[in-house]
Structure formats: structure tokens, C-alpha cells
Design a protein around this motif. Structure first.
Motif, PDB file in Angstrom:
ATOM      1  N   HIS A 183       0.813  -1.222   0.000  1.00  0.00           N
ATOM      2  CA  HIS A 183       0.000   0.000   0.000  1.00  0.00           C
ATOM      3  C   HIS A 183       0.846   1.273   0.000  1.00  0.00           C
ATOM      4  O   HIS A 183       0.328   2.359   0.259  1.00  0.00           O
ATOM      5  N   ASP A 184       2.144   1.120  -0.266  1.00  0.00           N
ATOM      6  CA  ASP A 184       3.053   2.278  -0.321  1.00  0.00           C
ATOM      7  C   ASP A 184       2.994   3.127   0.940  1.00  0.00           C
ATOM      8  O   ASP A 184       3.037   4.356   0.885  1.00  0.00           O
ATOM      9  N   ASP A 185       2.902   2.474   2.085  1.00  0.00           N
ATOM     10  CA  ASP A 185       2.911   3.178   3.359  1.00  0.00           C
ATOM     11  C   ASP A 185       4.335   3.110   3.918  1.00  0.00           C
ATOM     12  O   ASP A 185       4.755   2.106   4.492  1.00  0.00           O
ATOM     13  N   LEU A 186       5.086   4.182   3.737  1.00  0.00           N
ATOM     14  CA  LEU A 186       6.508   4.195   4.090  1.00  0.00           C
ATOM     15  C   LEU A 186       6.719   3.985   5.588  1.00  0.00           C
ATOM     16  O   LEU A 186       7.657   3.292   5.993  1.00  0.00           O
ATOM     17  N   PHE A 187       5.857   4.570   6.412  1.00  0.00           N
ATOM     18  CA  PHE A 187       6.030   4.455   7.857  1.00  0.00           C
ATOM     19  C   PHE A 187       5.919   3.004   8.315  1.00  0.00           C
ATOM     20  O   PHE A 187       6.788   2.501   9.037  1.00  0.00           O
ATOM     21  N   ILE A 188       4.858   2.314   7.905  1.00  0.00           N
ATOM     22  CA  ILE A 188       4.697   0.909   8.281  1.00  0.00           C
ATOM     23  C   ILE A 188       5.858   0.071   7.770  1.00  0.00           C
ATOM     24  O   ILE A 188       6.399  -0.784   8.485  1.00  0.00           O
ATOM     25  N   MET A 189       6.254   0.326   6.540  1.00  0.00           N
ATOM     26  CA  MET A 189       7.315  -0.447   5.915  1.00  0.00           C
ATOM     27  C   MET A 189       8.651  -0.261   6.648  1.00  0.00           C
ATOM     28  O   MET A 189       9.352  -1.232   6.960  1.00  0.00           O
ATOM     29  N   VAL A 190       9.007   0.987   6.939  1.00  0.00           N
ATOM     30  CA  VAL A 190      10.294   1.277   7.578  1.00  0.00           C
ATOM     31  C   VAL A 190      10.349   0.729   8.999  1.00  0.00           C
ATOM     32  O   VAL A 190      11.309   0.042   9.370  1.00  0.00           O
ATOM     33  N   ILE A 191       9.314   1.009   9.800  1.00  0.00           N
ATOM     34  CA  ILE A 191       9.322   0.552  11.194  1.00  0.00           C
ATOM     35  C   ILE A 191       9.371  -0.968  11.264  1.00  0.00           C
ATOM     36  O   ILE A 191      10.116  -1.552  12.076  1.00  0.00           O
ATOM     37  N   SER A 192       8.606  -1.636  10.425  1.00  0.00           N
ATOM     38  CA  SER A 192       8.623  -3.103  10.412  1.00  0.00           C
ATOM     39  C   SER A 192      10.004  -3.622  10.026  1.00  0.00           C
ATOM     40  O   SER A 192      10.554  -4.510  10.692  1.00  0.00           O
ATOM     41  N   ALA A 193      10.580  -3.064   8.967  1.00  0.00           N
ATOM     42  CA  ALA A 193      11.857  -3.556   8.455  1.00  0.00           C
ATOM     43  C   ALA A 193      12.997  -3.370   9.447  1.00  0.00           C
ATOM     44  O   ALA A 193      13.826  -4.266   9.643  1.00  0.00           O
ATOM     45  N   VAL A 194      13.051  -2.199  10.102  1.00  0.00           N
ATOM     46  CA  VAL A 194      14.179  -1.949  10.998  1.00  0.00           C
ATOM     47  C   VAL A 194      14.106  -2.842  12.237  1.00  0.00           C
ATOM     48  O   VAL A 194      15.145  -3.301  12.746  1.00  0.00           O
ATOM     49  N   PHE A 195      12.900  -3.111  12.729  1.00  0.00           N
ATOM     50  CA  PHE A 195      12.783  -3.995  13.888  1.00  0.00           C
ATOM     51  C   PHE A 195      13.056  -5.447  13.510  1.00  0.00           C
ATOM     52  O   PHE A 195      13.627  -6.197  14.315  1.00  0.00           O
ATOM     53  N   ILE A 196      12.677  -5.852  12.306  1.00  0.00           N
ATOM     54  CA  ILE A 196      13.017  -7.202  11.847  1.00  0.00           C
ATOM     55  C   ILE A 196      14.529  -7.367  11.808  1.00  0.00           C
ATOM     56  O   ILE A 196      15.085  -8.373  12.272  1.00  0.00           O
ATOM     57  N   SER A 197      15.233  -6.382  11.262  1.00  0.00           N
ATOM     58  CA  SER A 197      16.697  -6.441  11.157  1.00  0.00           C
ATOM     59  C   SER A 197      17.341  -6.546  12.533  1.00  0.00           C
ATOM     60  O   SER A 197      18.253  -7.353  12.751  1.00  0.00           O
ATOM     61  N   ALA A 198      16.864  -5.724  13.468  1.00  0.00           N
ATOM     62  CA  ALA A 198      17.418  -5.745  14.817  1.00  0.00           C
ATOM     63  C   ALA A 198      17.153  -7.089  15.506  1.00  0.00           C
ATOM     64  O   ALA A 198      18.017  -7.619  16.211  1.00  0.00           O
ATOM     65  N   LEU A 199      15.960  -7.652  15.287  1.00  0.00           N
ATOM     66  CA  LEU A 199      15.609  -8.927  15.923  1.00  0.00           C
ATOM     67  C   LEU A 199      16.396 -10.095  15.336  1.00  0.00           C
ATOM     68  O   LEU A 199      16.731 -11.043  16.048  1.00  0.00           O
ATOM     69  N   LEU A 200      16.704 -10.027  14.050  1.00  0.00           N
ATOM     70  CA  LEU A 200      17.534 -11.067  13.451  1.00  0.00           C
ATOM     71  C   LEU A 200      18.914 -11.091  14.091  1.00  0.00           C
ATOM     72  O   LEU A 200      19.489 -12.161  14.339  1.00  0.00           O
ATOM     73  N   ALA A 201      19.446  -9.899  14.369  1.00  0.00           N
ATOM     74  CA  ALA A 201      20.731  -9.823  15.069  1.00  0.00           C
ATOM     75  C   ALA A 201      20.600 -10.377  16.490  1.00  0.00           C
ATOM     76  O   ALA A 201      21.464 -11.125  16.965  1.00  0.00           O
ATOM     77  N   PHE A 202      19.510 -10.023  17.158  1.00  0.00           N
ATOM     78  CA  PHE A 202      19.275 -10.504  18.520  1.00  0.00           C
ATOM     79  C   PHE A 202      19.196 -12.021  18.575  1.00  0.00           C
ATOM     80  O   PHE A 202      19.707 -12.657  19.517  1.00  0.00           O
ATOM     81  N   LEU A 203      18.572 -12.634  17.566  1.00  0.00           N
ATOM     82  CA  LEU A 203      18.434 -14.091  17.555  1.00  0.00           C
ATOM     83  C   LEU A 203      19.787 -14.804  17.475  1.00  0.00           C
ATOM     84  O   LEU A 203      19.902 -15.971  17.861  1.00  0.00           O
TER      85      LEU A 203
END
Length: 343
Positions: A183-203
Motif C-alpha cells: 500500500h506504499d505506506d513508508l512508515f509501516i514499511m520502515v518501522i517493520s523492516a528496521v525492527f526485523i533487522s534488529a531482531l535477526l541480530a538478537f536471535l
């Protein structure tokens, strides 16, 4: 062409967050004793040794340090929301250091939810049920507070096995990333992506056997962020779809609290009767297998929720979800009886 540039920028941003999260989480793990960030096992713990906690500090700071360099305008546009997330993070840090009471956490999450409403992140209606549109009107903010507090607590409760909360969160955030992308919603996309990246490192540190836990600095922040993304996604998804997208934490909380109430106990009393406790015993105490199973089940629920049309009548969908709650309750009740647990 613009979309490709955004995708490449986001990829670079997420790569930096992943690497910085690795660095900061490792630093916290190595200094946890000096900083008072040690988790001491109790009767409900799945671990038996003193373990570092507070990895949420590392992955949140990695996000907070990096995102402004790439999306400063986005932060300014959602200044109240970013402030709200920061407040929840701070009270989580204090709790990791044993300096926050339950009432303090409760108050901060309520206040932070009010801040979300200043950026128009609020549940104004619940959709259409059997032909009737349910608009919340003056109850919009109280209901939003109830929903955010409830889910933030639910994710905190599911954080009971190595890698479980992170795996469940990655699945849910991946679905919200897809919603934002479609849906081209930059806010949802960015917040989701950055937390996914951080959690992958945490795992990398939290996969069984874990050398550090995320702590409340992580679980409270994650629960709040996922709640916020869920509310934002209501612009594109029906309300009931959110129940499926975030099913495991919601089902666990509903089933556990219902059982406690029916058994005459406080709904907030601690025990070892959460879904992950019961299923881990079913899988012969194999933590990795249990977490992978939950990840798969959550993915099935989440993909189901993603398929639901925004304009659909949600009455039958709500009944379907409630049937899931009943089935979970009966299934886990049978498992508890078989395992001879006192719940």
C-alpha cells in the motif's frame, strides 16, 4: 525508479541496524553483571543459570541511532509516536534494572498510547458485523488504550523461551512490512523492516541456548510497536484480521487468563501454564523445536489474516476467531490434565 531507490536505501539502513545491533547486544552481554542486567531464574523460568538480559537496549539503540540518518523527515512527521516508543523503552530499561513497578509500566504505556492519538494512530471503528457498523466515537481512545496495553502485555507474557518472542515478532512484523509495501505506506514499511533487522541480530545471541534475553526493554517496546503498526494497518485491513496476524500472543493471553478466572485465581497470577510451557513439555523439552513450531503456526495465522478483504463483513470472521480461542482452551486443558499441571 523511485521505488528502487527507496528499496536500496532501506536495505542499506537495515544492514547497518543489523550490524550495530550485533555490536551493542554483545557489549551489553559482556557487561551485564556490572550494569545490573542479570536475569535470576525462578520457579517459572525455563533456564537454570543466571543470564544477561537487556538486549532490547542494544537493538532499540541501534534503530534509534540509524533511522534518523535515513528517514529524519519521517521521524518529524511522527514525532509523538517516536516519543511514545521512547517512553515505553525507558520504562522497560528501568524494569530490566529492577527499578520499575507494574503500576509505573502500566501508566507509561497508557500515556504513550495517548501520544499515539496525537499522530492520529487510534482505533475509531471496529468494522461491520452482520450489517452493523461499529463506530467507537468517544470510546475510541479508551478502547485503543485497552488494545495496546493488552497486546503489549501479551507479547511480554509470551517471552518465556529462548528465541520465542523474537521469532513470533519477526513473523508478525514481516506481515506488516508486506502491508506497508503493498500500500506504499513508508512508515509501516520502515518501522517493520528496521525492527526485523534488529531482531535477526538478537536471535544470533538468543537462539537456544540463549546467552542474553531481550528483557522488558525489548518485549515491552516490541509489543507497543506491533500494536501501533496494527492500528496503522487498519487503514488497509479489517479489524478481525489483526487478531489472526498477531494470533499466538493474543490466544495465549485469552486462554491463560480465562482459565485462571474460572479456577478462582487472579487473572494476573503467575504460573507455568502458558502455551509455550505446555508445548515445550509435549516436544520433550526441546526448545528449538517448540519455537519453530510456534513460528510456523503464527505464520499460518498471519497469512490467513492478510488475505481478508478490508470491506468484508467481519461477523463470521470474529466467530471463527472465537472458535479458535475455544479450541485452544479445550486442547490445552486436555494437555494440562495429561501433564498433571496445577493451573
Amino acid at each position: 525508479m523511485i521505488r528502487i531507490e527507496i528499496d536500496m536505501q532501506l536495505f542499506l539502513e537495515c544492514s547497518m541496524i543489523f550490524l550495530l545491533s550485533l555490536l551493542l547486544i554483545n557489549m551489553i552481554r559482556n557487561n551485564a553483571s556490572q550494569w545490573g542486567l542479570i536475569d535470576i531464574p525462578n520457579g517459572r523460568s525455563s533456564h537454570t543459570e543466571h543470564t544477561a538480559r537487556g538486549a532490547g537496549i542494544g537493538f532499540y539503540l541501534a534503530i534509534a541511532f540509524t533511522v534518523p540518518f535515513f528517514h529524519f523527515d519521517l521521524i518529524l512527521s511522527y514525532a509523538w509516536t517516536c516519543t511514545a516508543i521512547l517512553l515505553v523503552f525507558i520504562v522497560g530499561v528501568l524494569d530490566d534494572h529492577h527499578d520499575a513497578s507494574p503500576n509505573a509500566k502500566f501508566f507509561v504505556i497508557i500515556l504513550s498510547t495517548v501520544f499515539l492519538s496525537f499522530d492520529h494512530i487510534i482505533i475509531r471503528d471496529l468494522g461491520t458485523f452482520f450489517g452493523f457498523e461499529l463506530s467507537l466515537g468517544w470510546f475510541a481512545l479508551p478502547f485503543t488504550i485497552f488494545a495496546v496495553v493488552g497486546f503489549t502485555n501479551a507479547l511480554n507474557l509470551i517471552d518465556g523461551l529462548d528465541g520465542l518472542a523474537a521469532t513470533i515478532s519477526i513473523v508478525i512484523l514481516s506481515i506488516f512490512f508486506g502491508v506497508g509495501y503493498l500500500h506504499d505506506d513508508l512508515f509501516i514499511m520502515v518501522i517493520s523492516a528496521v525492527f526485523i533487522s534488529a531482531l535477526l541480530a538478537f536471535l544470533m545471541f538468543n537462539w537456544h541456548p540463549a546467552s542474553i534475553f531481550m528483557g522488558d526493554s525489548g518485549s515491552l517496546t516490541l509489543g507497543f510497536v506491533i500494536s501501533m503498526l496494527a492500528i496503522k494497518s487498519l487503514a488497509y485491513l479489517p479489524t478481525v484480521s489483526i487478531l489472526f496476524i498477531a494470533a499466538i500472543p493474543i490466544l495465549d493471553t485469552l486462554v491463560v487468563m480465562t482459565r485462571r478466572k474460572l479456577n478462582g485465581r487472579s487473572m494476573f497470577s503467575p504460573d507455568r501454564c502458558h502455551i509455550h510451557h505446555i508445548l515445550r513439555h509435549f516436544f520433550a523439552e526441546d526448545t528449538r523445536k517448540t519455537v519453530l513450531f510456534f513460528g510456523l503456526v503464527q505464520m499460518i495465522y498471519s497469512l490467513t489474516g492478510l488475505q481478508l478483504d478490508k470491506n468484508i463483513d467481519e461477523g463470521l470472521l470474529l466467530i471463527l476467531f472465537l472458535l479458535n480461542v475455544v479450541l485452544f482452551y479445550l486442547f490445552l486443558g486436555a494437555m494440562i490434565k495429561r501433564q498433571k499441571r496445577k493451573c
